[in-house]
Design a protein around this motif. Sequence first.
Motif, mmCIF file in Angstrom:
data_model
loop_
_atom_site.group_PDB
_atom_site.id
_atom_site.type_symbol
_atom_site.label_atom_id
_atom_site.label_comp_id
_atom_site.label_asym_id
_atom_site.label_seq_id
_atom_site.Cartn_x
_atom_site.Cartn_y
_atom_site.Cartn_z
ATOM 1 N N THR A 1 -91.930 67.641 29.817
ATOM 2 C CA THR A 1 -91.098 66.944 31.250
ATOM 3 C C THR A 1 -91.766 68.330 31.980
ATOM 4 O OG1 THR A 1 -88.891 67.981 31.063
ATOM 5 C CG2 THR A 1 -89.566 65.580 30.414
ATOM 6 N N ALA A 2 -92.620 67.731 33.413
ATOM 7 C CA ALA A 2 -92.745 69.251 33.791
ATOM 8 C C ALA A 2 -91.619 68.945 35.207
ATOM 9 C CB ALA A 2 -94.354 68.202 34.816
ATOM 10 N N THR A 3 -90.483 69.346 34.664
ATOM 11 C CA THR A 3 -89.069 69.792 35.695
ATOM 12 C C THR A 3 -88.917 71.329 35.490
ATOM 13 O OG1 THR A 3 -87.888 68.623 33.589
ATOM 14 C CG2 THR A 3 -88.654 67.410 35.657
ATOM 15 N N ARG A 4 -88.432 71.730 36.315
ATOM 16 C CA ARG A 4 -87.124 73.082 36.098
ATOM 17 C C ARG A 4 -86.151 72.754 35.548
ATOM 18 N NH1 ARG A 4 -86.157 77.937 38.767
ATOM 19 N NH2 ARG A 4 -83.477 77.976 37.882
ATOM 20 N N GLY A 5 -85.473 71.190 35.646
ATOM 21 C CA GLY A 5 -84.903 70.986 34.648
ATOM 22 C C GLY A 5 -84.668 69.739 34.480
ATOM 23 N N LEU A 6 -83.050 69.323 33.536
ATOM 24 C CA LEU A 6 -82.358 68.117 33.540
ATOM 25 C C LEU A 6 -81.904 68.345 33.687
ATOM 26 C CD1 LEU A 6 -84.149 66.359 30.665
ATOM 27 C CD2 LEU A 6 -85.172 66.073 32.801
ATOM 28 N N SER A 7 -80.539 67.537 35.233
ATOM 29 C CA SER A 7 -79.584 68.038 35.597
ATOM 30 C C SER A 7 -78.638 67.384 35.031
ATOM 31 C CB SER A 7 -79.446 68.178 37.258
ATOM 32 O OG SER A 7 -80.361 68.259 38.012
ATOM 33 N N HIS B 1 -105.423 68.621 39.182
ATOM 34 C CA HIS B 1 -106.138 67.256 38.595
ATOM 35 C C HIS B 1 -104.693 66.294 38.215
ATOM 36 C CE1 HIS B 1 -106.241 69.304 34.670
ATOM 37 N NE2 HIS B 1 -105.566 67.854 34.060
ATOM 38 N N ALA B 2 -103.742 67.472 37.614
ATOM 39 C CA ALA B 2 -102.679 66.804 37.231
ATOM 40 C C ALA B 2 -102.168 65.628 39.295
ATOM 41 C CB ALA B 2 -101.149 67.587 36.870
ATOM 42 N N ARG B 3 -101.655 64.297 38.900
ATOM 43 C CA ARG B 3 -100.764 63.514 39.260
ATOM 44 C C ARG B 3 -99.523 63.245 38.963
ATOM 45 N NH1 ARG B 3 -103.741 65.227 42.137
ATOM 46 N NH2 ARG B 3 -106.293 64.616 42.402
ATOM 47 N N PRO B 4 -98.895 64.250 39.888
ATOM 48 C CA PRO B 4 -97.284 63.382 40.420
ATOM 49 C C PRO B 4 -96.674 62.086 39.478
ATOM 50 C CG PRO B 4 -97.155 64.921 41.825
ATOM 51 C CD PRO B 4 -98.985 64.027 41.057
ATOM 52 N N GLY B 5 -96.267 62.011 37.955
ATOM 53 C CA GLY B 5 -95.937 60.718 37.771
ATOM 54 C C GLY B 5 -94.673 60.836 37.704
ATOM 55 N N LYS B 6 -93.298 59.153 37.153
ATOM 56 C CA LYS B 6 -92.510 59.022 36.428
ATOM 57 C C LYS B 6 -92.352 59.274 35.234
ATOM 58 C CE LYS B 6 -92.037 54.936 39.693
ATOM 59 N NZ LYS B 6 -93.357 54.233 39.947
ATOM 60 N N PHE B 7 -91.264 59.305 34.773
ATOM 61 C CA PHE B 7 -90.441 59.449 33.338
ATOM 62 C C PHE B 7 -91.915 58.250 32.826
ATOM 63 C CE2 PHE B 7 -88.086 62.003 35.366
ATOM 64 C CZ PHE B 7 -87.926 63.489 34.323
ATOM 65 N N ILE B 8 -91.889 58.601 31.583
ATOM 66 C CA ILE B 8 -91.956 57.699 30.453
ATOM 67 C C ILE B 8 -91.235 56.209 29.722
ATOM 68 C CG2 ILE B 8 -91.541 59.143 28.564
ATOM 69 C CD1 ILE B 8 -94.223 58.934 27.098
ATOM 70 N N PRO B 9 -91.720 55.953 29.694
ATOM 71 C CA PRO B 9 -90.471 54.315 29.417
ATOM 72 C C PRO B 9 -89.760 54.783 27.798
ATOM 73 C CG PRO B 9 -93.070 53.364 30.531
ATOM 74 C CD PRO B 9 -92.902 54.919 30.183
ATOM 75 N N THR B 10 -89.131 53.969 27.240
ATOM 76 C CA THR B 10 -88.198 54.643 25.991
ATOM 77 C C THR B 10 -89.399 53.906 24.967
ATOM 78 O OG1 THR B 10 -86.129 54.457 26.700
ATOM 79 C CG2 THR B 10 -86.459 53.975 24.985
ATOM 80 N N GLN B 11 -90.421 52.599 25.308
ATOM 81 C CA GLN B 11 -90.715 52.406 24.198
ATOM 82 C C GLN B 11 -92.204 52.882 24.633
ATOM 83 O OE1 GLN B 11 -90.417 49.940 22.597
ATOM 84 N NE2 GLN B 11 -92.402 50.109 21.001
ATOM 85 N N ALA B 12 -92.853 53.510 25.175
ATOM 86 C CA ALA B 12 -94.021 54.404 25.033
ATOM 87 C C ALA B 12 -93.804 55.441 24.911
ATOM 88 C CB ALA B 12 -94.367 54.655 26.449
ATOM 89 N N VAL C 1 -96.340 64.539 24.155
ATOM 90 C CA VAL C 1 -96.481 63.796 24.469
ATOM 91 C C VAL C 1 -96.001 64.554 26.309
ATOM 92 C CG1 VAL C 1 -94.365 61.756 24.509
ATOM 93 C CG2 VAL C 1 -96.471 60.964 25.359
ATOM 94 N N ASN C 2 -96.618 63.819 27.251
ATOM 95 C CA ASN C 2 -96.170 64.396 29.099
ATOM 96 C C ASN C 2 -95.180 63.000 29.301
ATOM 97 O OD1 ASN C 2 -95.939 65.528 30.976
ATOM 98 N ND2 ASN C 2 -98.248 65.456 31.507
ATOM 99 N N ALA C 3 -94.041 63.671 29.149
ATOM 100 C CA ALA C 3 -92.672 62.804 29.163
ATOM 101 C C ALA C 3 -92.652 62.130 31.089
ATOM 102 C CB ALA C 3 -92.024 62.836 29.021
ATOM 103 N N LYS C 4 -93.227 63.236 31.388
ATOM 104 C CA LYS C 4 -93.012 63.747 33.013
ATOM 105 C C LYS C 4 -93.800 64.317 33.537
ATOM 106 C CE LYS C 4 -91.939 64.046 37.254
ATOM 107 N NZ LYS C 4 -92.507 65.195 38.104
ATOM 108 N N GLU C 5 -95.151 64.182 34.320
ATOM 109 C CA GLU C 5 -95.959 64.959 34.771
ATOM 110 C C GLU C 5 -96.189 65.168 35.800
ATOM 111 O OE1 GLU C 5 -100.247 62.989 33.431
ATOM 112 O OE2 GLU C 5 -101.600 64.510 34.875
ATOM 113 N N GLY C 6 -96.181 66.585 36.171
ATOM 114 C CA GLY C 6 -96.926 66.823 37.364
ATOM 115 C C GLY C 6 -95.699 67.084 38.182
#
Length: 353
Positions: A115-121, A84-95, A61-66
């Motif tokens: 997650t579309a991220t370099r990493g998680l800080s 076509h990918a749009r920057p999005g927020k992080f997925i809510p836990t329930q999702a 699942v895309n937990a954070k897109e773009g």
Amino acid sequence: MTTPSPAVLADRILEGTLDACTPGDLELLLSDAVDVWAVMEAAGRVRRHRFGNRVHLCSIVNAKEGGCPEDCGFCSQSKAHATHARPGKFIPTQAAVEASARAATRHASALGLVTATRGLSDGGPDLERMIEAVRAVREAGHTEAHGSFGFLSDEALDRLVEAGLTELNHNLETGRSYFSKIVTTHTYDERIDTIRRAKARGLRTCVGGIFGMGESVADRVELAVALRELDVDEVPLNFLVSIEGTRLAGAAPLPPMEMLRIIAGFRLFLPRQNIFIAAGRTHLGQALPLIFAAGASGMMVGDFLTTPNRTVEDDLRMLDELGLVPLRCGDVRPERPASTAGPAAGRRLPVVA
Ligand code: SF4
């Protein structure tokens, strides 16, 4: 270089010489020097011995897109590409929990949070969100929780493990020599370092690559050698789906028989690993069921991050018609050989229960 007999290589692997297929052998198996059907026959025999009629299915699942700051040439989620990918927020836990429940209905044993991220800080809200999502997915119990988050510190890895993460995905994408043609914002060694530190914490590692990006046979062999040296657990093989707006837009898909040759060569080189087929498997067309004859032991079901897949119903019907049975969450995972410290030679190839 003497042309290897794929059948003899399979015999030696099944007798316990897990590294019977040398890098030189693999280079020939991946070229036209050896009949592709002979390579597939040998690889299929190794898969049947190791996995029988069991297949691993997983979903993501895309937990954070773009909006990713990295510049991977194939990726629709890089900021460097207008796609076509749009920057999005992080997925809510329930999702995330709902995605895990949906994955279980697809017979997937694991949900990968990506997650579309370099990493998680460390200390940042994004890491906390993913820790919470991992914990919630594990507590819900539908599937295992896997993750693909980019670079992680030791502390972040420790906290994700404590929350219940069982496996980290961190693809090498291609061979070391070709990597800088595809990615310029980070290095191969940075990726290897993350994989090593994940392994040191007992995480299973899911590490693979993408084919059809203009790489040579030698580049493919380099990737396989890196995966063997790292002794990863799962190997996703992806085939480029070229996306409008990326640097690799317009690249032609690999021919199906070349895709099958790659799968079969990697099976003979990596006999222990769960080799599963992910993006681009629709390029195989009518040849898709042959991935299992060629040595694949699993596949990703459900849509990919920003591109569609075949329907889950079609995939499950295909498995049923082939007599293949998905492993479920909590089933026995492919065990590691008793000793993983030394060279692969002399270890029997364990059979998945
Ligand atoms: S790091 Fe991942 S999300 Fe970011 S551009 Fe590369 S492949 Fe895409």
